[in-house]
Design an enzyme around this catalytic site. Structure first.
Site, PDB file in Angstrom:
ATOM      1  N   GLY A   8       0.835  -1.207   0.000  1.00 43.45           N
ATOM      2  CA  GLY A   8       0.000   0.000   0.000  1.00 43.45           C
ATOM      3  C   GLY A   8       0.864   1.248   0.000  1.00 43.45           C
ATOM      4  O   GLY A   8       0.505   2.282   0.569  1.00 43.45           O
ATOM      5  N   ASP A  34       1.996  -1.659  -4.532  1.00 44.91           N
ATOM      6  CA  ASP A  34       0.651  -1.104  -4.459  1.00 44.91           C
ATOM      7  C   ASP A  34      -0.220  -1.903  -5.411  1.00 44.91           C
ATOM      8  O   ASP A  34       0.288  -2.472  -6.389  1.00 44.91           O
ATOM      9  CB  ASP A  34       0.666   0.378  -4.874  1.00 44.91           C
ATOM     10  CG  ASP A  34      -0.580   1.110  -4.376  1.00 44.91           C
ATOM     11  OD1 ASP A  34      -0.525   1.691  -3.277  1.00 44.91           O
ATOM     12  OD2 ASP A  34      -1.622   1.064  -5.077  1.00 44.91           O
ATOM     13  N   TYR A 142     -14.485   0.453   9.326  1.00 46.71           N
ATOM     14  CA  TYR A 142     -13.048   0.749   9.442  1.00 46.71           C
ATOM     15  C   TYR A 142     -12.600   0.578  10.896  1.00 46.71           C
ATOM     16  O   TYR A 142     -11.617  -0.124  11.183  1.00 46.71           O
ATOM     17  CB  TYR A 142     -12.815   2.182   8.959  1.00 46.71           C
ATOM     18  CG  TYR A 142     -11.402   2.697   9.088  1.00 46.71           C
ATOM     19  CD1 TYR A 142     -10.363   2.143   8.348  1.00 46.71           C
ATOM     20  CD2 TYR A 142     -11.115   3.774   9.925  1.00 46.71           C
ATOM     21  CE1 TYR A 142      -9.074   2.643   8.448  1.00 46.71           C
ATOM     22  CE2 TYR A 142      -9.827   4.276  10.026  1.00 46.71           C
ATOM     23  CZ  TYR A 142      -8.811   3.708   9.296  1.00 46.71           C
ATOM     24  OH  TYR A 142      -7.536   4.208   9.396  1.00 46.71           O
TER      25      TYR A 142
END
Ligand code: SER
Length: 317
Positions: A8, A34, A142
């Protein structure tokens, strides 16, 4: 030699952390990855590979091929975007972490870094100077995934000895990379608008206090935590971390001192509900005590730095 895999790397934190890792450990020691091939254009200064953390075989292959010794797993879907597709957010955030932890166990990875967030807290959490062990009842996918993830990290450390370390980041504010899908991200957007001579409409109310941190502090905290002796790390879920706290009207006032014409309007949306469940300020005394953490930037210092450097950054684009 360290071989550091960043998963990421093209995200808001990854863009700046990867550069700092290269500056610290050398470009041959860092592999930026990524899921978007387009991120390759950022990483002209180190090795880049396209990698989707949900593809466990591909991650395993890269670990073996590059003889990876450390993993920084940053890929995640943030709070506001997560609410638009909760199951997808859960898969990316949770399955991604489990792949990394399992592969770290299997391939005896020396150290793993994984960011948690103030989103682990919820409406029943004390709002001011929120303690490390405060009640956590997150309301977003989240936040739920970060809280579960913290416990998985603790589990892998206690059960398998995986040296995984984590920080509960406040809202991260930097000017070099644009964030995506967070509730705190107004505090990045507002600087872009100001330096481009535009006014700003904020999706939070003027008096919504949230914990925030300048990106340079966040990168510094990460490097410091990862360099600390394992014996100094007493918390294996995730450390509370504080930088500064402010409301939209306070950041707007700081900007107006540099740009007197700048003005802000308020149009709260669904993100207000998320912000209302998060702390206003954080007690990070465990991080200070265990590995010597101290933030360098407050709101005025950050504002001066961004307003000085962002125009030049934009002109290079
Ligand atoms: N910046 C994140 C968000 O707003 C919080 O960790 O989702």
């Amino acid at each position: 030699m360290n071989k550091i895999l960043v998963i990421g790397a093209g995200g808001q934190l990854g863009t700046e952390l990867t550069k700092a890792l290269v500056d610290t450990y050398g470009s041959d020691s860092v592999i930026a990855t990524d899921f978007q091939e387009s991120a390759k254009s950022i990483f002209t200064y180190c090795h880049f590979a396209c990698l989707n953390v949900l593809d466990k075989e591909a991650v395993a292959h890269l670990i073996q091929e590059e003889q990876v010794t450390q993993i920084y797993h940053l890929a995640a879907i943030l709070s506001a975007n997560g609410e638009k597709n909760p199951i997808h957010a859960w898969d990316i955030n949770m399955q991604g972490l489990l792949h990394v932890l399992e592969l770290a166990r299997e391939y005896k990875i020396e150290k793993v870094f994984w960011p948690s967030s103030i989103a682990v807290f919820g409406p029943n959490t004390p709002k001011s100077n929120t303690p490390q062990d405060a009640v956590k009842n997150p309301t977003t996918v989240y936040g739920i995934s970060k809280l579960a993830g913290e416990h998985w990290c603790d589990y892998y450390f206690n059960t398998y000895g995986v040296d995984v370390r984590s920080l509960r980041f406040p809202g991260l504010i930097g000017y070099k990379s644009f964030p995506g899908g967070g509730t705190t991200d107004y505090a990045v957007d507002i600087y872009y608008k100001a330096v481009q001579g535009e006014n700003f409409t904020c999706f939070l109310q003027e008096d919504t206090y949230l914990p925030m941190m300048y990106m340079e502090d966040a990168v510094h905290a990460t490097l410091q935590l990862m360099a600390a002796p394992a014996s100094d790390i007493s918390i294996r879920t995730s450390y509370n971390l504080a930088g500064m706290s402010f409301s939209p009207s306070e950041i707007a006032a700081q900007i107006t001192a540099h740009y007197p014409e700048f003005s802000i309007q308020y149009a709260p949306d669904f993100r207000q509900k998320i912000a209302d469940t998060w702390p206003a300020s954080i007690d990070d005394s465990s991080a200070r005590k265990d590995w010597g953490w101290k933030a360098a930037f407050d709101l005025p210092a950050m504002t001066t730095e961004i307003i000085t450097k962002l125009p030049n950054h934009l002109s290079k684009k």
